[in-house]
Design a protein around this motif. Structure first.
Motif, PDB file in Angstrom:
ATOM      1  N   GLN A  79       0.823  -1.218   0.000  1.00  0.00           N
ATOM      2  CA  GLN A  79       0.000   0.000   0.000  1.00  0.00           C
ATOM      3  C   GLN A  79       0.866   1.281   0.000  1.00  0.00           C
ATOM      4  N   PRO A  80       1.898   1.385   0.844  1.00  0.00           N
ATOM      5  CA  PRO A  80       2.706   2.627   0.809  1.00  0.00           C
ATOM      6  C   PRO A  80       3.416   2.836  -0.521  1.00  0.00           C
ATOM      7  N   SER A  81       4.006   1.759  -1.061  1.00  0.00           N
ATOM      8  CA  SER A  81       4.736   1.943  -2.320  1.00  0.00           C
ATOM      9  C   SER A  81       3.780   2.235  -3.462  1.00  0.00           C
ATOM     10  N   ALA A  82       2.594   1.656  -3.443  1.00  0.00           N
ATOM     11  CA  ALA A  82       1.630   1.926  -4.508  1.00  0.00           C
ATOM     12  C   ALA A  82       1.160   3.376  -4.462  1.00  0.00           C
ATOM     13  N   GLU A  83       0.910   3.882  -3.247  1.00  0.00           N
ATOM     14  CA  GLU A  83       0.466   5.281  -3.129  1.00  0.00           C
ATOM     15  C   GLU A  83       1.580   6.245  -3.517  1.00  0.00           C
ATOM     16  N   ALA A  84       2.803   5.902  -3.151  1.00  0.00           N
ATOM     17  CA  ALA A  84       3.927   6.771  -3.528  1.00  0.00           C
ATOM     18  C   ALA A  84       4.106   6.810  -5.038  1.00  0.00           C
ATOM     19  N   ALA A  85       3.968   5.620  -5.672  1.00  0.00           N
ATOM     20  CA  ALA A  85       4.093   5.587  -7.129  1.00  0.00           C
ATOM     21  C   ALA A  85       2.957   6.341  -7.794  1.00  0.00           C
ATOM     22  N   ARG A  86       1.725   6.204  -7.208  1.00  0.00           N
ATOM     23  CA  ARG A  86       0.579   6.918  -7.796  1.00  0.00           C
ATOM     24  C   ARG A  86       0.794   8.444  -7.755  1.00  0.00           C
ATOM     25  N   LYS A  87       1.266   8.922  -6.641  1.00  0.00           N
ATOM     26  CA  LYS A  87       1.466  10.370  -6.530  1.00  0.00           C
ATOM     27  C   LYS A  87       2.616  10.837  -7.402  1.00  0.00           C
ATOM     28  N   ALA A  88       3.645   9.978  -7.530  1.00  0.00           N
ATOM     29  CA  ALA A  88       4.791  10.400  -8.335  1.00  0.00           C
ATOM     30  C   ALA A  88       4.467  10.431  -9.809  1.00  0.00           C
ATOM     31  N   THR A  89       3.628   9.485 -10.272  1.00  0.00           N
ATOM     32  CA  THR A  89       3.327   9.418 -11.711  1.00  0.00           C
ATOM     33  C   THR A  89       2.124  10.246 -12.102  1.00  0.00           C
ATOM     34  N   GLY A  90       1.274  10.615 -11.157  1.00  0.00           N
ATOM     35  CA  GLY A  90       0.113  11.445 -11.475  1.00  0.00           C
ATOM     36  C   GLY A  90      -1.101  10.663 -11.911  1.00  0.00           C
ATOM     37  N   VAL A  91      -1.075   9.314 -11.838  1.00  0.00           N
ATOM     38  CA  VAL A  91      -2.272   8.547 -12.189  1.00  0.00           C
ATOM     39  C   VAL A  91      -3.257   8.597 -11.029  1.00  0.00           C
ATOM     40  N   ASP A  92      -4.477   8.161 -11.267  1.00  0.00           N
ATOM     41  CA  ASP A  92      -5.513   8.264 -10.234  1.00  0.00           C
ATOM     42  C   ASP A  92      -5.513   7.056  -9.296  1.00  0.00           C
ATOM     43  N   PHE A  93      -5.087   5.855  -9.784  1.00  0.00           N
ATOM     44  CA  PHE A  93      -5.046   4.722  -8.866  1.00  0.00           C
ATOM     45  C   PHE A  93      -4.046   3.698  -9.364  1.00  0.00           C
ATOM     46  N   ILE A  94      -3.435   2.984  -8.412  1.00  0.00           N
ATOM     47  CA  ILE A  94      -2.618   1.783  -8.669  1.00  0.00           C
ATOM     48  C   ILE A  94      -3.124   0.725  -7.683  1.00  0.00           C
ATOM     49  N   VAL A  95      -3.747  -0.334  -8.251  1.00  0.00           N
ATOM     50  CA  VAL A  95      -4.358  -1.386  -7.422  1.00  0.00           C
ATOM     51  C   VAL A  95      -3.613  -2.708  -7.681  1.00  0.00           C
ATOM     52  N   VAL A  96      -3.103  -3.284  -6.608  1.00  0.00           N
ATOM     53  CA  VAL A  96      -2.453  -4.607  -6.681  1.00  0.00           C
ATOM     54  C   VAL A  96      -3.439  -5.642  -6.104  1.00  0.00           C
ATOM     55  N   MET A  97      -3.617  -6.750  -6.825  1.00  0.00           N
ATOM     56  CA  MET A  97      -4.601  -7.755  -6.381  1.00  0.00           C
ATOM     57  C   MET A  97      -4.040  -9.165  -6.608  1.00  0.00           C
ATOM     58  N   ASP A  98      -4.698 -10.103  -5.989  1.00  0.00           N
ATOM     59  CA  ASP A  98      -4.269 -11.495  -6.189  1.00  0.00           C
ATOM     60  C   ASP A  98      -4.916 -12.043  -7.446  1.00  0.00           C
ATOM     61  N   PRO A  99      -4.609 -13.248  -7.844  1.00  0.00           N
ATOM     62  CA  PRO A  99      -5.191 -13.794  -9.088  1.00  0.00           C
ATOM     63  C   PRO A  99      -6.724 -13.862  -9.050  1.00  0.00           C
ATOM     64  N   ASP A 100      -7.333 -13.805  -7.901  1.00  0.00           N
ATOM     65  CA  ASP A 100      -8.795 -13.834  -7.824  1.00  0.00           C
ATOM     66  C   ASP A 100      -9.405 -12.440  -7.808  1.00  0.00           C
ATOM     67  N   GLY A 101      -8.609 -11.428  -7.957  1.00  0.00           N
ATOM     68  CA  GLY A 101      -9.132 -10.063  -8.029  1.00  0.00           C
ATOM     69  C   GLY A 101      -9.328  -9.398  -6.689  1.00  0.00           C
ATOM     70  N   ILE A 102      -8.825 -10.000  -5.611  1.00  0.00           N
ATOM     71  CA  ILE A 102      -8.960  -9.380  -4.285  1.00  0.00           C
ATOM     72  C   ILE A 102      -7.867  -8.308  -4.151  1.00  0.00           C
ATOM     73  N   ARG A 103      -8.300  -7.079  -3.797  1.00  0.00           N
ATOM     74  CA  ARG A 103      -7.371  -5.936  -3.766  1.00  0.00           C
ATOM     75  C   ARG A 103      -6.450  -6.019  -2.550  1.00  0.00           C
ATOM     76  N   TYR A 104      -5.152  -5.747  -2.807  1.00  0.00           N
ATOM     77  CA  TYR A 104      -4.167  -5.522  -1.752  1.00  0.00           C
ATOM     78  C   TYR A 104      -3.929  -4.023  -1.504  1.00  0.00           C
ATOM     79  N   THR A 105      -4.119  -3.212  -2.521  1.00  0.00           N
ATOM     80  CA  THR A 105      -3.894  -1.754  -2.394  1.00  0.00           C
ATOM     81  C   THR A 105      -5.047  -1.027  -3.039  1.00  0.00           C
ATOM     82  N   HIS A 106      -5.260   0.227  -2.599  1.00  0.00           N
ATOM     83  CA  HIS A 106      -6.283   1.075  -3.215  1.00  0.00           C
ATOM     84  C   HIS A 106      -6.098   2.502  -2.659  1.00  0.00           C
TER      85      HIS A 106
END
Length: 887
Positions: A79-106
């Motif tokens: 979650q921290p690295s995803a939010e840092a990357a989102r703010k650095a790149t200017g995109v609105d979201f970076i969501v990491v999930m498992d193969p079943d689509g369960i979110r790890y980050t948001h």
């Protein structure tokens, strides 16, 4: 013409074409703007999708993501690295999930652990998903990429995207520029259409055939009836059109149309002017005995065929009138210059020089000014005195033969011209060779003037307030026309202005001399003889006489008083007030008053005089505001006692060449405060110097008082280092601090102190018994023998016997006798009583009362001075003839 001025009308073809062009332009601009908006929107969405894919792939392949997915708590690590990357790149979201689509980050932590909304199954199988879908943040452009481990198995997925709302905002931010560019294009297009329409309208004039015919008929009528010549030449200088007035002014033949300019019989200068390649405006040109005002305009670039349009106007009579007006204006300008430049100072000679500077060369070639000698002395003009002196002369050449400034001239009183000048009548001479009254009997001088070419003269008296002060002579040489009656009036005006200023300067000079004479008579002529100080003074008056004063006053007991003061104001009143104040200082000093008491009496005097003279006409001036510094130096003790009333402190120079300004108790000027004055005592080493001065020495417009005091200290220090005597020190200070013409009076007093040597002073304490008188007499006689003054012993014993006996009989406390050997022999008896003895005439039956009378007879001076401990009765005896004080 009305159609042309008001623009295209709708019923005309030009107007309809203009409306059609505007409508087509609006449609094209609207279509273009719409297409650009759609294109921008598509471009932004494609760029957002591409940016989402790149960010997702970059994050999916970032180091440590596989380890984080296999950790016990992937959300905590990702979650921290995803939010840092989102703010650095200017995109609105970076969501990491498992193969079943369960979110790890948001971006919204509440959505972690929930199933991803959107297509993710292909990504779980190893494919990349790109789509537009609506999720928790709204509609967005997104990309989903798989995350593989080292064996190539999909162990998670990364989704990245940007919302359509953000994309639309990016498109909207560019709309103002887009619409601005569209507006500019629309304005340029409509402007071009308007320009083309006006050009077309100008070609047709908006008129039909009959209207055009009528227009040319009117044009032809105006062209040939106007009182101004008109010519039109083509680019080859062939005459295309000429009206009747131009034919008359240039004397052109009838068959001129179509002929070259060189075949029209014009003079070369006229041909050159009409064929000029530059525009000409109101150029006055002589042609055929006339003065023509020519205007030339080229039509190239103005929408018509290349041609030259020339207009001619006869200005012969106008030029004559204008010449007279210019002459009158020049004379008015000369009078204005005279009013501004003549009389800038109250100096007679400078005023005459200013008349010469104003009149040459605008009015005359040479000017001389002669004044009566009584005027130069500042006296009233006696009317029969014709002795004059030249005080100013000048001209267009520096080596003129006129009499130089300063030369005395003589006039014959019987001539009619001199009588006319006395009566205030000016003389005009237009031909100097035909007359001789102006020669004044000097034929050689007259010949030199004629050889120089002088031919005309105006001699006008300088008269003010009914008195003829002198004469001003205006000369013209061969370069100028003779003077006329109008010039005579102008010369009289110039002379009248000069005479008033000269008279004012004469009156000022007389009043200034009276004030200066009064001031000189009131100031000391020399430093009185005394041994306490070696003093020198300088007084530098300003243009307006002021009230600065100074004094060196010998006092009893070999002491000396140093005084400096400044009376407010200038002129006779200030000088008279200064005299009154200085006299009062002398009177109070004669009473042996200490500085604070003396200033207190001066303050009371100033207040009383001001009250008595308030509201009286012809008063000699008030004292209120006058300043004074009073110092008493005792050479026996080496102590100076000072007090001041609104005055600047003195400068003190010590033997080590250091300069300081002792702090004295500050008190208001005389007649202002009513507060008691205070004194300050300083013990000075022998060879010290006190410098007393007025504020004019250190204050000036271009510097403040602190700067002036600093300059004074520097000048005194440098002078002390050179071991200069008081006279040289005064000169050095004035040269350093004062300009050539100071704005205020300056009084400067430098006093180098001395001390009486111990062998010049003898002191005895006297017991308060009658038997003590005899031993004191013997001791004094013995000391007089040592001083080689034995012949004065008898008189000295008589004086001391009387003074000591009175002190023992009438006083209380200790009695002390002091004898000083200075320029005089000084005997002093001091006691603690404040009762002063008085001289009186004793009757025949009185037993006493004759002692002080005897003292007064044998002593040159005697008196009483009071001290904080009591009083001192003193008596001075003149040294015997031939006695010389030892150095």
């Amino acid at each position: 013409m009305r159609a042309f001025r008001s623009g295209p009308r709708l019923r005309s073809v030009v107007g309809q074409m203009f409306i059609l062009q505007v409508v087509i332009t609006l449609l094209l601009v609207a279509a273009g703007v719409g297409a650009l908006v759609l294109e921008k929107r598509h471009e932004k969405r494609a760029a957002a999708a591409e940016r989402a894919l790149v960010v997702a792939q970059t994050f999916a392949n970032s180091p440590g993501i596989v380890r984080a997915l296999r950790s016990d708590d992937p959300s905590a690590e990702l979650q921290p690295s995803a939010e840092a990357a989102r703010k650095a790149t200017g995109v609105d979201f970076i969501v990491v999930m498992d193969p079943d689509g369960i979110r790890y980050t948001h971006p919204n932590p509440d959505q972690i652990g929930k199933r991803f909304i959107g297509t993710f199954r292909p990504a779980a199988q190893g494919h990349v998903v790109r789509e537009q879908a609506t999720g928790t943040l709204g509609a967005s452009e997104r990309a989903v990429v798989p995350v593989r481990d080292g064996d190539g198995r999909v162990i998670g997925m990364v989704a990245c995207g940007e919302t359509l709302r953000k994309i639309n905002l990016m498109v909207s931010s560019e709309l103002p520029l887009l619409f601005g560019a569209a507006g500019v294009a629309l304005a340029l297009t409509i402007g071009g259409a308007a320009f083309v329409s006006r050009r077309l309208l100008r070609q047709t004039r908006g008129l039909g055939p009959s209207e055009i015919t009528r227009l040319y008929e009117l044009h032809d009528a105006v062209l040939h009836s106007v009182r101004e010549g008109v010519l039109i030449l083509d680019e080859d200088c062939r005459l295309l059109l000429v009206n009747e007035e131009a034919r008359r002014l240039l004397d052109l033949p009838e068959d001129t149309t179509g002929r070259p300019l060189g075949d029209l019989g014009l003079d070369e200068a006229t041909q050159e002017l009409l064929s000029s390649a530059e525009d000409v405006t109101d150029e006055v040109h002589p042609a055929g005995g006339r003065l023509l005002a020519v205007n030339l305009r080229h039509t190239t670039g103005r929408g018509g065929p290349p041609a030259v349009v020339a207009t001619l106007r006869d200005t012969t009579e106008i030029q004559a009138v204008s010449g007279r007006a210019e002459t009158a204006q020049r004379r008015l300008g000369l009078l204005y210059a005279a009013s501004v430049r003549i009389g800038t100072t109250l100096e007679i000679t400078r005023t005459a020089e200013e008349l010469v500077e104003v009149a040459v060369p605008e009015f005359a070639d040479y000017v001389s000014v002669d004044l009566s000698e009584t005027v130069l002395r500042g006296d009233e003009q006696p009317g029969t005195d014709i002795r004059i002196r030249r005080i100013a002369a000048g001209g267009i050449t520096a080596d003129h033969p006129l009499y130089p400034s300063g030369q005395a001239l003589s006039l014959r009183p019987e001539t009619a011209e001199v009588m006319g000048l006395r009566g205030g009548r000016a003389q005009l001479e237009t031909d100097l060779r035909g007359t001789d009254w102006w020669r004044a009997g000097d034929e050689e001088h007259a010949r030199r003037l004629l050889d120089l070419g002088l031919h005309s003269l105006i001699s006008t008296p300088l008269q003010a307030r009914g008195v003829v002060l002198g004469v001003a002579n205006f000369w013209r040489s061969r370069e100028g026309a003779p003077f006329d009656e109008q010039d005579l009036e102008l010369a009289e005006d110039l002379a009248a202005r000069t005479a008033v200023t000269v008279d004012n300067a004469r009156r000022y000079a007389r009043e200034h001399e009276m004030a200066a004479t009064l001031q000189r008579s009131l100031l000391p002529r020399e430093v009185p003889e005394q041994n306490a100080v070696r003093a020198a003074y300088r007084y530098r008056p300003a243009e307006a006489v002021g009230g600065d004063f100074f004094d060196v006053i010998p006092l009893s007991g070999a002491r000396v008083a140093l005084v400096v003061g400044d009376v407010v104001g200038h002129g006779l009143h200030a000088a008279a007030t200064m005299g009154r104040l200085r006299t009062a200082v002398h009177n109070f000093a004669a009473l042996d008053l200490p500085p604070d008491e003396l200033l207190g009496h001066l303050d009371e005097l100033a207040d009383r005089v001001d009250r008595d003279e308030a509201g009286l006409d012809g008063a000699t001036g008030t004292i209120t505001g006058a300043t004074c510094l009073y110092a008493i130096y005792d050479p026996v003790e080496g102590v100076v006692t000072m007090a001041r009333a609104g005055h600047l402190p003195p400068a003190l120079i010590l033997p080590d060449h250091s300069v300081s300004f002792p702090e004295l108790p500050a008190q208001p000027p005389l007649g202002v405060g009513g507060m008691p004055f205070e004194t300050a005592e300083l013990r000075l080493p022998e060879g010290s110097a006190l410098v007393l001065y007025t504020d004019g020495l250190v204050e000036a417009r271009q510097r403040d008082i602190d700067r002036g005091l600093g300059l004074l200290a520097d000048a005194l220090r440098h002078s002390a280092l050179r071991d200069e005597d008081p006279d040289d020190m005064c000169d050095a200070v004035l040269d350093e601090l004062l300009p050539p013409r100071p704005g205020d009076d300056v009084a400067l007093l430098v006093a180098r102190t001395r001390m009486l040597s111990p062998d010049q002073v003898a002191v005895w304490d006297v017991p308060t018994t009658a038997a003590a008188v005899a031993p004191i007499r013997a001791a004094v006689s013995e000391r007089l023998d040592e001083w080689r003054l034995s012949e004065m012993a008898f008189i000295t014993e008589l004086i001391l016997t009387e003074l000591i006996t009175n002190a023992i009989r009438h006083a209380s406390g200790p009695v002390r006798v002091r004898v000083l050997r200075d320029r005089t022999l000084i005997c002093e008896v001091s006691d603690s009583s404040s009762t002063s003895p008085h001289l009186r005439n004793a009757k025949d039956t009185d037993e006493g009362g004759r002692g002080l009378f005897m003292v007064a007879q044998y002593a040159e001076r005697w008196g009483t001075r009071y001290t904080p401990e009591g009083k001192v009765i003193w008596a001075e005896q003149r040294m015997p003839a031939g006695w010389r004080q030892e150095s």
